[in-house]
Motif scaffolding. Structure first.
Motif, PDB file in Angstrom:
ATOM      1  N   ALA A 125       0.859  -1.181   0.000  1.00 18.89           N
ATOM      2  CA  ALA A 125       0.000   0.000   0.000  1.00 18.89           C
ATOM      3  C   ALA A 125       0.892   1.226   0.000  1.00 18.89           C
ATOM      4  N   LEU A 126       0.345   2.341  -0.437  1.00 25.91           N
ATOM      5  CA  LEU A 126       1.092   3.589  -0.396  1.00 25.91           C
ATOM      6  C   LEU A 126       1.563   3.863   1.024  1.00 25.91           C
ATOM      7  N   ASP A 127       2.826   4.187   1.174  1.00 31.11           N
ATOM      8  CA  ASP A 127       3.449   4.489   2.466  1.00 31.11           C
ATOM      9  C   ASP A 127       3.643   3.247   3.329  1.00 31.11           C
ATOM     10  N   GLY A 128       3.354   2.068   2.807  1.00 36.07           N
ATOM     11  CA  GLY A 128       3.642   0.854   3.563  1.00 36.07           C
ATOM     12  C   GLY A 128       5.133   0.570   3.557  1.00 36.07           C
ATOM     13  N   THR A 129       5.682   0.181   4.707  1.00 34.67           N
ATOM     14  CA  THR A 129       7.116  -0.114   4.783  1.00 34.67           C
ATOM     15  C   THR A 129       7.421  -1.390   4.019  1.00 34.67           C
ATOM     16  N   VAL A 130       8.387  -1.310   3.115  1.00 34.07           N
ATOM     17  CA  VAL A 130       8.778  -2.459   2.308  1.00 34.07           C
ATOM     18  C   VAL A 130       9.911  -3.196   3.003  1.00 34.07           C
ATOM     19  N   LEU A 131       9.747  -4.486   3.195  1.00 31.73           N
ATOM     20  CA  LEU A 131      10.794  -5.346   3.721  1.00 31.73           C
ATOM     21  C   LEU A 131      11.547  -5.994   2.560  1.00 31.73           C
ATOM     22  N   PRO A 132      12.747  -6.498   2.793  1.00 31.66           N
ATOM     23  CA  PRO A 132      13.386  -7.325   1.769  1.00 31.66           C
ATOM     24  C   PRO A 132      12.507  -8.523   1.424  1.00 31.66           C
ATOM     25  N   VAL A 133      12.670  -9.047   0.216  1.00 30.48           N
ATOM     26  CA  VAL A 133      11.841 -10.166  -0.227  1.00 30.48           C
ATOM     27  C   VAL A 133      12.169 -11.416   0.584  1.00 30.48           C
ATOM     28  N   ASN A 134      11.302 -12.417   0.455  1.00 33.88           N
ATOM     29  CA  ASN A 134      11.457 -13.622   1.270  1.00 33.88           C
ATOM     30  C   ASN A 134      12.782 -14.342   1.045  1.00 33.88           C
ATOM     31  N   LEU A 135      13.317 -14.293  -0.169  1.00 31.95           N
ATOM     32  CA  LEU A 135      14.590 -14.960  -0.410  1.00 31.95           C
ATOM     33  C   LEU A 135      15.697 -14.298   0.415  1.00 31.95           C
ATOM     34  N   ALA A 136      15.590 -12.980   0.618  1.00 30.36           N
ATOM     35  CA  ALA A 136      16.524 -12.296   1.515  1.00 30.36           C
ATOM     36  C   ALA A 136      16.270 -12.699   2.961  1.00 30.36           C
ATOM     37  N   ARG A 387      13.927   0.583  10.305  1.00 36.11           N
ATOM     38  CA  ARG A 387      15.149   0.008  10.884  1.00 36.11           C
ATOM     39  C   ARG A 387      15.121  -1.509  10.823  1.00 36.11           C
ATOM     40  N   LEU A 388      13.949  -2.101  11.051  1.00 39.33           N
ATOM     41  CA  LEU A 388      13.836  -3.555  10.945  1.00 39.33           C
ATOM     42  C   LEU A 388      14.087  -4.006   9.512  1.00 39.33           C
ATOM     43  N   SER A 389      13.533  -3.287   8.543  1.00 39.80           N
ATOM     44  CA  SER A 389      13.757  -3.620   7.139  1.00 39.80           C
ATOM     45  C   SER A 389      15.241  -3.584   6.808  1.00 39.80           C
ATOM     46  N   GLU A 390      15.921  -2.562   7.294  1.00 36.99           N
ATOM     47  CA  GLU A 390      17.352  -2.452   7.020  1.00 36.99           C
ATOM     48  C   GLU A 390      18.146  -3.538   7.733  1.00 36.99           C
ATOM     49  N   ARG A 391      17.719  -3.914   8.935  1.00 40.91           N
ATOM     50  CA  ARG A 391      18.398  -5.005   9.654  1.00 40.91           C
ATOM     51  C   ARG A 391      18.299  -6.313   8.889  1.00 40.91           C
ATOM     52  N   VAL A 392      17.105  -6.603   8.375  1.00 42.50           N
ATOM     53  CA  VAL A 392      16.946  -7.823   7.576  1.00 42.50           C
ATOM     54  C   VAL A 392      17.853  -7.763   6.355  1.00 42.50           C
ATOM     55  N   ALA A 393      17.865  -6.618   5.681  1.00 45.51           N
ATOM     56  CA  ALA A 393      18.709  -6.474   4.494  1.00 45.51           C
ATOM     57  C   ALA A 393      20.175  -6.694   4.835  1.00 45.51           C
ATOM     58  N   ARG A 394      20.625  -6.137   5.953  1.00 42.15           N
ATOM     59  CA  ARG A 394      22.042  -6.246   6.326  1.00 42.15           C
ATOM     60  C   ARG A 394      22.407  -7.685   6.650  1.00 42.15           C
ATOM     61  N   GLU A 395      21.533  -8.384   7.392  1.00 44.81           N
ATOM     62  CA  GLU A 395      21.841  -9.767   7.754  1.00 44.81           C
ATOM     63  C   GLU A 395      21.759 -10.708   6.568  1.00 44.81           C
ATOM     64  N   ALA A 396      21.081 -10.278   5.510  1.00 47.84           N
ATOM     65  CA  ALA A 396      20.907 -11.152   4.343  1.00 47.84           C
ATOM     66  C   ALA A 396      22.062 -11.083   3.363  1.00 47.84           C
ATOM     67  N   VAL A 397      22.856 -10.013   3.406  1.00 47.13           N
ATOM     68  CA  VAL A 397      23.957  -9.878   2.445  1.00 47.13           C
ATOM     69  C   VAL A 397      24.916 -11.048   2.622  1.00 47.13           C
ATOM     70  N   THR A 398      25.181 -11.748   1.529  1.00 43.14           N
ATOM     71  CA  THR A 398      25.936 -12.998   1.588  1.00 43.14           C
ATOM     72  C   THR A 398      27.215 -12.875   0.770  1.00 43.14           C
ATOM     73  N   LEU A 399      28.328 -13.129   1.410  1.00 45.23           N
ATOM     74  CA  LEU A 399      29.633 -13.098   0.746  1.00 45.23           C
ATOM     75  C   LEU A 399      29.889 -14.472   0.135  1.00 45.23           C
ATOM     76  N   LEU A 400      29.837 -14.538  -1.196  1.00 45.56           N
ATOM     77  CA  LEU A 400      29.960 -15.816  -1.890  1.00 45.56           C
ATOM     78  C   LEU A 400      31.409 -16.200  -2.153  1.00 45.56           C
ATOM     79  N   SER A 401      32.248 -15.216  -2.452  1.00 46.36           N
ATOM     80  CA  SER A 401      33.670 -15.488  -2.672  1.00 46.36           C
ATOM     81  C   SER A 401      34.460 -14.249  -2.323  1.00 46.36           C
ATOM     82  N   HIS A 402      35.755 -14.451  -2.029  1.00 44.86           N
ATOM     83  CA  HIS A 402      36.576 -13.334  -1.567  1.00 44.86           C
ATOM     84  C   HIS A 402      38.042 -13.721  -1.690  1.00 44.86           C
ATOM     85  N   ASP A 403      38.856 -12.774  -2.140  1.00 39.95           N
ATOM     86  CA  ASP A 403      40.289 -13.045  -2.257  1.00 39.95           C
ATOM     87  C   ASP A 403      41.026 -12.877  -0.946  1.00 39.95           C
TER      88      ASP A 403
END
Length: 775
Positions: A125-136, A387-403
């Motif tokens: 809905a208009l002005d509804g807080t958007v959370l990351p999608v379920n896969l996140a 803030r909850l939406s951003e927390r979910v987004a932050r915890e969902a970021v996944t490091l797949l590879s790294h040098d």
């Protein structure tokens, strides 16, 4: 004159429902099992405010009441509702109450209306807080955080006059070509079950039968069942599921949701063994009600019942077919409005209609609508939900590879950072499908996040490089020049489910995207892919930027796992950010610069190519070695995710090496066996490690085993040098199989109990389960 029994809140709900049904006409009962209108057609916005339409009044008059109204506050390109024509947060409760007041005051019995709203990742809905999608959400492996976020979203919905939240929870990503992959918690039934339980607790506050508070909503779980298993990843297509696969994989989350007390489920579009779910009596009545004891509501998906006409012959017969099977509430179709005709023709008896109408009424009583039909709840502070939406987004970021050297960026001497790619600077492309139009200048893109996080004096430059889809490479020279002159290039690629005003839609809201994909969508309902590789232009941009010699950090903002080539030696790091919501750019930047540690773990396997599908980790254990031209294994397996430190696992230990099968069936809740593993942070930075427990049946059982199955996980915080022993209780749910008797039970045999950081990196210990009395 005394009040009728159904008006007495002290009476049991079942008695109130019986009394009310006894007073209703056939037409009124039919009205209760219908939600015929698109909610946005119930009002119009005028210079002086919102007014109810004649179409809405006519709908109420047609059945002297209204069962439910879908999407009163929905806004998106399909509905055509915009910020200028729709209902904002400040008007939501008032317009909803106007709808309710008209229905209560202008009908014989004054039965309130159920306000049904989409809440796939926040209230649509208009002005509804958007959370990351379920896969996140699935990538967080944090059900407690999701429960908190779901509760906040439900509070927003209820404060605007909504009562019922429709949330995707039951589908699994078994074929990532399916456009609705973003709506799933992942590919694994155990993981999905834990998040489904958290969803029910968060939205409802407890089982629906115990009543739903004024600050909570009833949840209807989508989709029941097997919709994620359609052939070829094709939306709403056929499935080829046997009963075992249905129960072992696709019904696990649904059973968890039912046991948690979900108010309802939505029948899926697909068919099972030739029978569409909405007309499948074995599924909706045999399994759901008779075997599981579900007493809630079954809702049809949009226009799904009209598809039954091809089987039944006419709309009345199709409606009777669905009603007999166990579907209680329709959605926009032309069949349930004909149920009075169906009763008159003897196609279905009125008692069956009474059961369905009674379930609709039961939910209204459990929501307290007869006592308080109007909105009383206050919305949560928008900043808290953000803030909850951003927390979910932050915890969902996944490091797949790294040098091991490029990240985190903080502390490195960086004079210039190039942020490149079609997903680098677009809020709509990072918020997913089923979202309302966002207010101008809301949200935080990856580019904005990097600019905000970069140290003072660091120059941040940007180039789009290419379009999201298509093969236009005219932007490559600018992108290559910027990358060449930079100290590091952050390349933001992936997909988008952003719907546009000129997107065409089916009558049920699915996007109609023809071959060639003329709109910039690569994911979402109706947007299935045959090829999972990044589009041509993005692939060319990746090759060009990687060839500059500048360290490249690839960030994938996506709603499905795109097939990835071997990027070893070409890019320094790869991060996945499943559509992370409006503030996802800030979350990604926090991980890039080390303000937050990468915590995400893959909820789905990442394939090497579409040609190797299926690639989910828990297939049947037939020992397949792979294709001639490429391995059969995933590029990145389920459960995978790296951190900025090193973690060592000890060998798992069991409290007992042998146990009798009957011990798992004893009452009392004590687990017969415990598995303990030591986990140590051996690196220089703190870590939140997700310790995973897998079970593999090595010998015994009545059906062929799977390669491995997730049956537990725990998240532990470890400072550098710290260690902790993690204990898993091995109970009946840990070792149970679905037997030929049609029930879950622990069967005698040998099991390998594995612990580790991902599905492909476990150490195991053997457990022998013996026949009762064998010793």
């Amino acid at each position: 004159m005394s009040e009728p029994l159904f008006r007495d809140p002290a009476m049991p709900v079942a008695d109130r429902v019986r009394d009310l049904l006894s007073r209703m006409t056939l037409a009124e009962k039919v009205g209760q099992v219908n939600q015929r209108m698109y909610g946005w057609d119930a009002y119009e916005r005028t210079p002086s405010g919102h007014r109810l339409t004649d179409a809405f009044r006519a709908e109420v008059a047609a059945y002297d009441g209204m069962g439910a109204l879908y999407g009163l506050q929905r806004a998106d390109p399909w509905s055509g509702v915009t910020a200028e024509t729709g209902i904002g947060a400040s008007d939501g409760a008032r317009v909803s109450d106007a709808v309710q007041r008209y229905a209560v005051e202008n009908t014989r019995l004054g039965i309130p209306v159920l306000m049904v709203e989409e809440m796939p990742h926040g209230h649509q809905a208009l002005d509804g807080t958007v959370l990351p999608v379920n896969l996140a959400v699935g990538a967080t492996w944090d059900p407690e955080l999701y429960e908190e976020a779901a509760a906040a979203a439900a509070a927003q919905l209820r404060a605007r006059g909504g009562h019922v939240a429709l949330v995707s929870a039951l589908d699994l990503v078994r074929d990532p070509r399916w456009g609705r992959a973003e709506e799933c918690f992942g590919e694994d039934p155990y993981l999905a079950a834990r998040f489904t339980e958290a969803l029910v607790r968060g939205v409802q506050g407890g089982p629906a039968r115990e009543g739903i508070g004024q600050d909570r909503a009833a949840v209807v779980l989508k989709h029941f069942a097997g919709q994620g298993a359609t052939v070829g990843g094709r939306n709403s297509a056929a499935t080829e599921l046997g009963p075992r696969e249905l129960h072992e994989i696709h019904l696990v989350a649904a059973l968890a949701g039912v046991r948690a007390g979900a108010a309802g489920v939505m029948a899926a579009y697909n068919e099972f063994d030739g029978v569409p779910c909405a007309a499948n009596r074995e599924l909706l009545t045999g399994i759901l009600r008779e075997r599981w004891g579900f007493d809630g509501l079954v809702m049809a998906d949009g226009l799904a019942l009209d598809r039954l006409v091809r089987l039944a012959g006419d709309p009345a017969a199709a409606g009777a077919m669905a009603l007999r099977a166990g579907t209680d509430l329709s959605l926009w179709d032309d069949c349930y409005p004909r149920l009075a005709d169906a009763v008159g023709r003897g196609l279905v008896d009125e008692g069956t209609l009474d059961r369905a109408a009674g379930r609709v009424l039961t939910l209204k009583f459990r929501l307290g609508l007869f006592e308080q039909p109007y909105t009383t709840a206050l919305p949560p502070a928008p900043e808290a939900v953000e803030r909850l939406s951003e927390r979910v987004a932050r915890e969902a970021v996944t490091l797949l590879s790294h040098d091991g050297a490029t990240l985190p960026l903080a502390g490195q001497r960086l004079g210039r950072i190039a942020v490149i790619g079609p997903n680098a600077d677009s809020v709509p492309q990072q918020i997913g499908d089923y979202t309302a139009p966002q207010r101008p200048d809301s949200g935080f893109t990856v580019l904005a996040g990097v600019r905000a996080a970069a140290p003072r004096g660091t120059e941040v430059v940007h180039a789009r490089g290419c379009d999201l889809v298509g093969g236009d490479i005219s932007g490559l020279p600018e992108a290559v020049a910027l990358a060449t002159a930079a100290d590091v290039a952050v390349l933001v690629l992936g997909g988008s489910s952003a719907r546009e005003q000129d997107t065409r839609f089916d009558a049920n809201g699915a996007a109609v995207v023809s071959t060639g994909n003329p709109v910039e969508m690569t994911c979402g309902e109706g947007v299935d892919l045959a090829e999972l590789a990044l589009p041509e232009g993005q692939s060319a941009l990746l090759d060009a930027v990687a060839s500059t010699g500048t360290p490249v950090v690839l960030v994938l903002v996506q709603g499905r796992p795109h097939a990835l080539p071997d990027l070893g030696g070409r890019v320094s790091a790869v991060l996945s950010a499943w559509y992370p919501g409006p503030w996802g750019g800030r979350a990604v930047a926090d991980v890039l610069f080390g303000a937050a540690e990468p915590q995400g773990r893959l909820p789905v396997s990442v394939p090497r190519s579409a040609a190797q599908l299926p690639v989910f980790y828990n297939g049947k254990d037939h020992g397949y070695r792979g294709y001639v031209d490429q391995p059969a294994t995933a590029r990145h397996p389920f459960g995978h995710g790296l951190s900025y430190t090193t973690v060592e696992y000890g060998t798992p230990r069991l409290s007992r090496p042998e146990v009798e099968a009957e011990e798992f069936a004893r009452d009392g809740g004590a687990a017969p066996v415990e598995c303990v593993v030591r986990v140590a942070n051996t690196g220089p930075r703190p870590v939140r490690e997700t310790v995973q427990l897998y079970v593999r049946r090595v010998l015994g059982g009545t059906a062929w085993p799977r390669v491995r199955e997730l049956r537990g996980f725990a998240r532990v915080d470890l400072e550098p040098g710290a260690a902790e022993e993690v204990t898993f209780r091995l109970d009946a749910g840990t070792l149970a199989s679905f037997t030929y008797a049609g029930e879950w039970a622990v069967e005698p045999g040998e099991f390998a109990i594995g612990t580790g950081p991902s599905s492909d990196r476990t150490d195991t210990v053997g457990l022998l389960v013996t026949e009762s009395g064998a010793r």
